[in-house]
Design an enzyme around this catalytic site. Structure first.
Site, short mmCIF file in Angstrom:
data_model
loop_
_atom_site.label_atom_id
_atom_site.label_comp_id
_atom_site.label_asym_id
_atom_site.label_seq_id
_atom_site.Cartn_x
_atom_site.Cartn_y
_atom_site.Cartn_z
CD GLU A 55 -1.59 -2.48 1.39
OE1 GLU A 55 -0.48 -2.65 1.97
OE2 GLU A 55 -2.31 -3.43 1.03
CG HIS A 124 -11.26 -8.49 5.23
ND1 HIS A 124 -10.56 -9.26 6.11
CD2 HIS A 124 -10.65 -8.62 4.03
CE1 HIS A 124 -9.57 -9.87 5.47
NE2 HIS A 124 -9.60 -9.49 4.21
#
Lengths: 332, 431
Positions: A55, A124
């Site tokens: 990321e 998540h």
């Protein structure tokens, strides 16, 4: 909503040769949620490509691409994974225009699915929007309908500031009502699912009135727009529900106008409560509309715990929590 | 008596943690005999399109050109013309003069902060001279040599350092964190190594657009421990980005010696091998070797041969910044006995050995550079020095956060204006 996002990306790739779509699994495979399906095949591997699982690299590289003159649209597969890229967002992308006195800008749109309600466990399901709203130089955008998803995403890509575009993944396929034990209504039966063909944009910083009502104002966004709407419908409440659409810049005029009209305000978001964006909204409403308020501002939020996998529905700010908060506000 | 039993595993050997410690601390005598600097000219110069896996020796050895006899030797000799060498010498002299004056300026209270690059000049000046003027550079904070080599006006640099009303960056950045789009010089960040993936992204963009410009970035050896650096290496390798990753191994990250970035176990150039990057380890105090390595990597990138990681083995002769006192953590002898000498002296001696230079010309050049810096300083001081009132108008504080000023910043700007009206009635509040 997935098709609307795909359509927006397709249109912008077509219209602007500087638009680049990148992220983990978004190329050949078309993304784990299929938001980028078919785009690589249509626009080529140098316009739409997979990236390493990094990321920090995805955002850092996008900042450099932005400085070159491209308009990268990086995807972070889940908002929970955005943290390794956080420094590049908040120290670099957000401040590049300011620190270089406009010599360099970072016109990136970071797309990321966020929020819970899909049994994603604590890695998540998070809603980290408040972190980004705290950073000067970033814009934070969250759509609640397919129509808005397309129009807002196009605006974000055309915007010259770095934008975080959070996609409420619980409503990718339909407007979740919060009644998790009832079947989810698909988007095709919903009025907001009508997405016009071709290019259109929705200005950033303009809220949408979901339902008009006199009893109270509800400030909300993303999945919670639909949950709130369903609760009000079930309970026969005539609420003025504002879908904020963008948290920064915020439509303060719409908020003030509505609260002054109704005199009561509920804030609903899925993110954890303490220092959440609801705290900012509550402060703004209190500062600006105090003498119009007939009851204290209430917040309905997720709890200050991580999102528990097996107890997901106990965490989720569902109809009971919202309904009781509305009752409390209306009683005063 | 179960509680008297030894815990399970108690008879196994005790584990021990290794905490690195530099070899020398203040007062210690220095012995550099264990540093293998190799022979100048002994390292082969591979073809620029070679496979990275053939470059193991280049990642562990040391590319050197200038020898103790002040002559250039071997396949890495870039064979620069005497005019180019004199230009390089002048850039060196200018950087030294600039550093000297700005350091004094900080001590005189004209600015808050300054960072000298003494001992490391070659890693920026010579490297910049080997790049094209429009190749994009993503520097760290000790590459003032790039701006000087690219002819950036000294007055602009000093305006930035003084954060005065002439500062192009509107007084927003810490001194020495320059930016010049016109000189293809990226805005410097204080967050370490963040520029490395950005350089890779810029290089990827250049390749996506079929451009011919490449990117280069500079990072200190200490900052290679940051995740950003490793992301940059991964992306550079994956996409074969036309980028050069320069690692300045100056031995010290403030008071932390290079061992805390992993130098006890391997070289920084050897990091390249694991990523499939070309890796070169270079004598960072040898201006010709620095030039040659950067040129090699630039040629490689331009030919779509891929990225290169270059470690410049050098020494930070001065403190980390004006806020640092290296006598508190390292031996004073380190600088004096550094086995690779001083880059400016070595180039000067080389030019003299070639018969293209002499001490008199050097002295004249040093004087001229000092005068030019002095004149630029005086010019910049007309725009103000830090904290003496001549800065950009207050309203600029709220500009450029976003392209357009949103309502909440308009409100805060009005608040700031009001405060100034209360404090200084009758004066223009935004000036």
């Amino acid at each position: 909503m997935i098709e609307a996002i795909n359509d927006a990306l397709d249109i912008m790739l077509e219209r602007d040769p500087d638009v680049i779509v990148m992220g983990e699994d978004i190329g050949y495979f078309g993304g784990v949620f299929r938001c980028t399906a078919g785009l690589q095949e249509k626009h080529g591997k140098t316009r739409v490509f997979d990236t390493p699982i990094s990321e920090c690299g995805i955002i850092g590289v996008a900042v450099g691409m932005g400085a070159y003159g491209l308009r990268p649209v990086p995807e972070i597969q889940f908002a929970d994974y955005i943290y390794p890229g956080l420094d590049q967002l908040i120290s670099e992308a957000a401040r590049l225009r300011y620190r270089s006195a406009t010599e360099y800008i970072a016109p990136l749109t970071v797309r990321s699915p966020f929020g819970g309600g899909i049994f994603g466990g604590q890695t998540h399901s998070q809603s980290p929007e408040a972190i980004f709203t705290h950073v000067a130089g970033l814009k934070t955008v969250i759509p609640a309908t397919p129509y808005d998803a397309k129009g807002l995403l196009i605006s974000c890509i055309e915007d010259n500031d770095p934008v975080i575009f959070f996609e409420p993944k619980r409503i990718y396929n339909g407007p979740f009502s919060g009644f998790y034990d009832k079947p989810v209504e698909p988007w095709k039966r919903h009025a907001d699912s009508v997405v016009p063909e071709g290019h259109y944009s929705i200005p950033l910083g303009k809220a949408r009135t979901v339902t008009e009502g006199e009893q109270l104002t509800v400030l909300t966004y993303g999945t919670m727009v639909h949950v709130t709407e369903a609760v009000c419908r079930e309970q026969g409440i005539e609420a003025n529900i504002l879908d904020l659409r963008t948290l920064v810049p915020l439509d303060i005029e719409a908020i003030e106008e509505s609260v002054r009209k109704t005199g009561r305000c509920l804030i609903v978001h899925e993110a954890t409560r303490t220092s959440g964006f609801g705290a900012e909204l509550s402060a703004l409403v209190t500062e600006r509309c105090f003498y119009h308020l007939e009851a204290p501002v209430e917040r309905v939020t997720g709890f200050d715990t991580p999102y528990p996998h097996s107890l997901e529905w106990a965490y989720f700010p569902g109809p009971v929590r919202i309904g009781e908060a509305i009752d409390k506000i209306l009683k005063d | 008596m179960a509680d008297k039993q030894p815990p399970a595993g108690d008879n196994r050997p005790k584990l021990a943690l290794h905490v690195p410690e530099p070899k020398y601390r203040p007062g210690d005598a220095v012995d550099y005999s264990d540093i293998d600097i190799g022979e100048p000219g002994s390292m082969s110069r591979p073809d620029e399109t070679c496979s990275p896996d053939t470059m193991r020796d280049h990642a562990y050895g040391l590319v050197r050109v200038l020898g103790d006899d002040d002559n250039a030797a071997g396949p890495w000799d870039p064979r620069l013309s005497p005019d180019t060498l004199r230009t390089m010498m002048r850039n060196f002299a200018m950087v030294r003069a600039f550093d000297e004056r700005m350091f004094r300026g900080q001590r005189q209270g004209k600015t808050s902060f300054y960072m000298k690059c003494t001992g490391e000049e070659a890693t920026s000046v010579a490297a910049a001279m080997a790049l094209a003027a429009d190749d994009m550079v993503f520097p760290s904070y000790r590459q003032q040599g790039i701006l000087i080599a690219r002819g950036y006006p000294l007055v602009e640099m000093i305006n930035q350092i003084y954060s005065n009303k002439g500062d192009k960056l509107k007084g927003r950045q810490l001194p020495i964190m320059y930016s010049s789009r016109e000189h293809s010089f990226f805005s410097i960040s204080g967050n370490l190594a963040t520029q490395t993936p950005q350089a890779v992204g810029w290089a990827m963009a250049s390749a996506i657009k079929g451009d011919s410009r490449i990117a280069a970035t500079w990072v200190g050896e200490g900052s290679t421990a940051e995740g950003d650096f490793h992301s940059a290496c991964t992306f550079a390798a994956v996409y074969n980005a036309p980028v050069i990753l320069n690692v300045i191994n100056n031995q010290w990250a403030i008071s932390s010696f290079s061992g805390f970035a992993g130098a006890e176990r391997t070289t920084f150039a050897a990091r390249a091998l694991g990523y499939g990057l070309a890796g070169l380890r270079v004598d960072g105090n040898d201006a010709l070797a620095c030039y040659a390595a950067q040129q090699w990597a630039a040629n490689r990138a331009r030919a779509n041969g891929g990225p290169t990681l270059i470690e410049y083995f050098t020494y930070r002769a001065e403190g980390h910044s004006t806020s640092d006192d290296p006598s508190g953590y390292r031996s004073a002898q380190e600088r004096e006995e550094w086995p690779l000498g001083d880059p400016v002296m070595r180039l000067k001696k080389h030019l003299i050995a070639l018969g293209e230079w002499d001490e008199e010309r050097q002295e004249a050049m040093d004087r001229e550079c000092a005068e030019l810096v002095k004149a630029a300083t005086k010019e910049a001081e007309k725009n103000g020095i830090l904290g003496h009132g001549l800065h950009h108008p207050f309203r600029t504080m709220f500009q450029d956060v976003y392209e357009d000023i949103p309502w909440h910043l308009e409100e805060q700007a009005a608040q700031a204006k009001h405060e100034r009206e209360v404090k200084w009635p009758g004066e223009e509040p935004w000036s």
